[in-house]
Design an enzyme around this catalytic site. Structure first.
Site, PDB file in Angstrom:
ATOM      1  N   ARG A  22       0.781  -1.327   0.162  1.00 19.23           N
ATOM      2  CA  ARG A  22       0.166  -0.036  -0.027  1.00 19.23           C
ATOM      3  C   ARG A  22       0.624   1.243  -0.102  1.00 19.23           C
ATOM      4  O   ARG A  22       0.511   2.265  -0.657  1.00 19.23           O
ATOM      5  CB  ARG A  22      -1.043   0.013   1.297  1.00 19.23           C
ATOM      6  CG  ARG A  22      -2.347  -0.601   0.921  1.00 19.23           C
ATOM      7  CD  ARG A  22      -2.070  -2.169   0.905  1.00 19.23           C
ATOM      8  NE  ARG A  22      -3.539  -2.727   0.811  1.00 19.23           N
ATOM      9  CZ  ARG A  22      -4.217  -3.390   1.934  1.00 19.23           C
ATOM     10  NH1 ARG A  22      -3.402  -3.242   3.020  1.00 19.23           N
ATOM     11  NH2 ARG A  22      -5.499  -3.948   1.574  1.00 19.23           N
ATOM     12  N   ASP A  49      -8.209   1.516 -10.205  1.00 23.97           N
ATOM     13  CA  ASP A  49      -6.908   0.948 -10.810  1.00 23.97           C
ATOM     14  C   ASP A  49      -6.033   0.826  -9.465  1.00 23.97           C
ATOM     15  O   ASP A  49      -6.097   1.764  -8.641  1.00 23.97           O
ATOM     16  CB  ASP A  49      -6.363   1.895 -11.749  1.00 23.97           C
ATOM     17  CG  ASP A  49      -4.918   1.469 -12.246  1.00 23.97           C
ATOM     18  OD1 ASP A  49      -4.750   0.330 -12.838  1.00 23.97           O
ATOM     19  OD2 ASP A  49      -3.843   2.275 -11.645  1.00 23.97           O
ATOM     20  N   HIS A  74      -3.440  -1.582  -3.989  1.00 26.34           N
ATOM     21  CA  HIS A  74      -2.157  -0.816  -3.511  1.00 26.34           C
ATOM     22  C   HIS A  74      -2.672   0.661  -2.695  1.00 26.34           C
ATOM     23  O   HIS A  74      -1.901   1.228  -2.328  1.00 26.34           O
ATOM     24  CB  HIS A  74      -1.373  -0.191  -4.848  1.00 26.34           C
ATOM     25  CG  HIS A  74      -0.788  -1.531  -5.470  1.00 26.34           C
ATOM     26  ND1 HIS A  74       0.163  -2.338  -4.949  1.00 26.34           N
ATOM     27  CD2 HIS A  74      -1.446  -2.118  -6.406  1.00 26.34           C
ATOM     28  CE1 HIS A  74       0.265  -3.481  -5.699  1.00 26.34           C
ATOM     29  NE2 HIS A  74      -0.675  -3.251  -6.810  1.00 26.34           N
ATOM     30  N   GLU A  88      -9.895  -3.012  -8.797  1.00 26.65           N
ATOM     31  CA  GLU A  88      -8.845  -3.903  -9.362  1.00 26.65           C
ATOM     32  C   GLU A  88      -8.122  -4.397  -8.483  1.00 26.65           C
ATOM     33  O   GLU A  88      -7.086  -3.843  -7.709  1.00 26.65           O
ATOM     34  CB  GLU A  88      -8.066  -3.427 -10.290  1.00 26.65           C
ATOM     35  CG  GLU A  88      -7.138  -4.398 -11.217  1.00 26.65           C
ATOM     36  CD  GLU A  88      -5.766  -3.853 -11.412  1.00 26.65           C
ATOM     37  OE1 GLU A  88      -5.511  -2.927 -10.969  1.00 26.65           O
ATOM     38  OE2 GLU A  88      -4.938  -4.661 -11.953  1.00 26.65           O
ATOM     39  N   ARG A 145     -17.829  -8.426 -17.672  1.00 29.09           N
ATOM     40  CA  ARG A 145     -17.341  -7.495 -18.740  1.00 29.09           C
ATOM     41  C   ARG A 145     -16.478  -8.112 -19.974  1.00 29.09           C
ATOM     42  O   ARG A 145     -15.667  -9.274 -19.692  1.00 29.09           O
ATOM     43  CB  ARG A 145     -15.960  -6.700 -18.033  1.00 29.09           C
ATOM     44  CG  ARG A 145     -15.174  -5.721 -18.842  1.00 29.09           C
ATOM     45  CD  ARG A 145     -14.078  -4.897 -17.702  1.00 29.09           C
ATOM     46  NE  ARG A 145     -13.303  -5.969 -17.598  1.00 29.09           N
ATOM     47  CZ  ARG A 145     -12.279  -5.742 -16.558  1.00 29.09           C
ATOM     48  NH1 ARG A 145     -12.045  -4.472 -15.963  1.00 29.09           N
ATOM     49  NH2 ARG A 145     -11.349  -6.498 -16.327  1.00 29.09           N
TER      50      ARG A 145
END
Ligand code: QV4
Ligand code: CA
Length: 509
Positions: A170, A209, A213, A245, A350
């Site tokens: 992160r 996105d 993180h 994601e 998707r």
């Protein structure tokens, strides 16, 4: 009063997991690197009439211009500011796209790159899609503005090396990308202002996105600042659809489930598994797909899952999934995988829509995996449409392939119907239905399939939507006759162009 309260609570808890598609449409398409003007046209001429629920667009915010290699697709994952200008178009074109797509009932979902700014190793300057100044060395992004205070250098002054250390994942730099301090209200507010600007234009939600993180709590703090969706197209109180994601194939410190409170999560295990099964690697068989979903394989629960066969990363060896991932390059198997995904009730789906590039494998690695969209000296090419409805200019348009387009419609027709009438031959010939509204049969064995199967469908003659279409009361492809007992005889050669058959309530003559 109690009923109203209950209803609003149910509505509320569904909120950020709900894609807000019109009349319950069940699939979106990622028009990767398409220009806004082309997406607007595609919404009107194709996506609306064919029942697509929405479009995931490439990041619309200003990004760095990379000239070595020459304009790689991944420059768009290196933000310089939140101004709406990129190779896909400018703010007016973006606004026009969102308006025109919403007006025909097709939603827009934005790929939000909010974990970081550009790579730390880039030179300072104005090599950016809006010409904004930036200086990675001193963390200056003057068009936001961000300065050194707004990055995580004081928490971690290096790259992520150890994916078993949640703090590293992160707080350190993913591939050297300058990591934003999303624990700071100033940064959260800048990010939320960007997302609210898009919400007010009319977008329906976001792909977050690199969510792995970012701390789940920091993401939540940003989401709590977001406006409700624009009531010009959405009902009062609608919350932005969120899909994060998070690549979680197991074995790392970060789990997808940590992010369920914020919205849906990408389930990468799905495409990796389906690819292995349809390639028949590791002794895998389609018969094993009988219990697909969270129950058997530890997948994300269906109402928290965003599922796909391939994505823009793993179709070119980036991200997760490895060599099992099926893509348009493996067309025959790919259509089976996408057909299976769209027929099965698991997750919100998707479909990928790609461009071709000249792959160059050296030691098993495509050294051209960086190549950006079809272009003329850096200017992204128009998506031209051929007389046979395929796309030109090296746009692949998988979403326009009859087998995939028709399975998007199949998913809409069977929406809400239970998984039913599973059959398999213990190997790679399988079939299943969706209540009394749809049925699909696959032959992925090296010999012919010939079986009489219970479809669950009402008696009648149905057009197979894989080999053709139902046009003016006729089938351009195969016909299937379902008897009064719901049974039908299926024969599928293992050398058929597409060794699967699908029928549904709206392909009935
Ligand atoms: C290089 C060096 C670094 C160095 C850095 C200095 O490798 O060691 O510190 O320069 O600047 C590009 C280059 C990469 C370069 C980096 C920064 O490929 O070599 O680092 O830029 O300059 C895409 C591409 C990356 C690309 C990135 C930014 O895949 O190759 O990096 O865009 O341009 C993990 C994550 C997951 C991620 C996946 C790819 O958990 O979240 O990796 N997927 C998303 C997007 C993906 C994107 C990013 C995240 C980053 O889907 O497309 O990466 O936004 O699994
Ligand atoms: Ca981070």
């Amino acid at each position: 009063m109690k009923f109203v309260l209950l209803f609003s609570l149910i509505g509320f808890c569904w909120a950020q997991y709900d894609p807000h598609t019109t009349n319950g449409r069940t699939a979106i398409v990622h028009l990767f690197e398409w220009r806004w003007v082309d997406i607007a046209k595609e919404c009107e001429r194709y996506l609306a009439p064919k029942g697509f629920g929405g479009v995931q667009v490439s990041p619309p915010n200003e990004n760095i211009i990379i000239n070595n290699p020459s304009r790689p697709w991944w420059e768009r994952y290196q933000p310089i500011s939140y101004k709406l200008c990129t190779r896909s178009g400018n703010e007016n074109e973006f606004r026009d796209m969102v308006t025109r797509c919403n007006n025909v009932g097709v939603r827009i979902y934005v790929d939000a790159v909010i974990n970081h700014m550009c790579g730390s190793g880039n030179p300072a300057g104005t090599s950016s899609t809006c010409g904004s100044y930036f200086n990675p060395q001193n963390r200056e992004f003057s068009a936001v503005p961000y300065s050194a205070w707004d990055f995580n250098d004081n928490k971690c002054n290096g790259e992520i090396y150890n994916y078993n250390d949640a703090n590293q994942v992160r707080n350190c730099r993913l591939s050297g990308l300058l990591d934003l301090a999303l624990d700071k209200d100033y940064v959260r507010t800048k990010v939320a202002d960007y997302m609210n600007y898009l919400i007010d234009i009319g977008v329906a939600g976001f792909r977050l996105d690199a969510a792995k993180h970012m701390w789940p709590g920091d993401i939540k703090a940003v989401l709590d600042k977001l406006h409700n969706l624009n009531t010009q197209w959405f009902s009062q109180g609608s919350r932005p659809f969120i899909f994060q994601e998070v690549i979680d194939l197991g074995g790392e410190a970060i789990k997808g489930s940590e992010y369920f409170g914020n919205g849906r999560v990408t389930e990468f295990k799905y495409g990796a598994k389906l690819g292995t099964v349809i390639r028949k690697w590791d002794g895998e068989k389609m018969a094993y797909l009988k219990r697909t979903g969270e129950g058997c394989w530890g997948f994300v629960p269906t109402d928290r899952a965003l599922v796909f066969v391939d994505n823009h990363d793993n179709q070119r060896g980036h991200g997760a999934g490895g060599s099992s991932i099926l893509t348009f390059w493996d067309a025959r198997m790919y259509k089976m995988a996408v057909g299976f995904m769209l027929a099965h009730p698991y997750g919100f789906t998707r479909v990928m829509s790609s461009y071709r590039w000249n792959r160059n494998f050296q030691n098993g690695q495509d050294v051209n995996d960086w190549i950006g969209p079809p272009n003329n000296n850096g200017v992204t090419k128009e998506v031209t449409i051929n007389p046979d409805t395929t796309c030109g200019n090296d746009w692949v348009c998988e979403h326009r392939w009859r087998q995939i387009r028709n399975m998007v419609a199949f998913r809409n027709v069977v929406n809400g119907q239970p998984f039913a009438n599973w059959w398999d031959n213990g190997s790679n010939q399988v079939a299943f239905g969706r209540g009394n509204r749809g049925f699909i049969v696959f032959n992925n064995d090296d010999w012919a399939l010939s079986a009489t199967l219970q479809t669950g469908l009402p008696a009648g003659t149905y057009c197979d939507v894989i080999s053709g279409d139902k046009v003016d009361g006729n089938c351009t492809g195969l016909r299937v006759n379902v008897g009064s007992d719901g049974k039908a005889q299926f024969s599928i050669s293992n050398s058929a162009e597409d060794p699967f058959i699908a029928i549904h309530a709206e392909s009935k003559l």
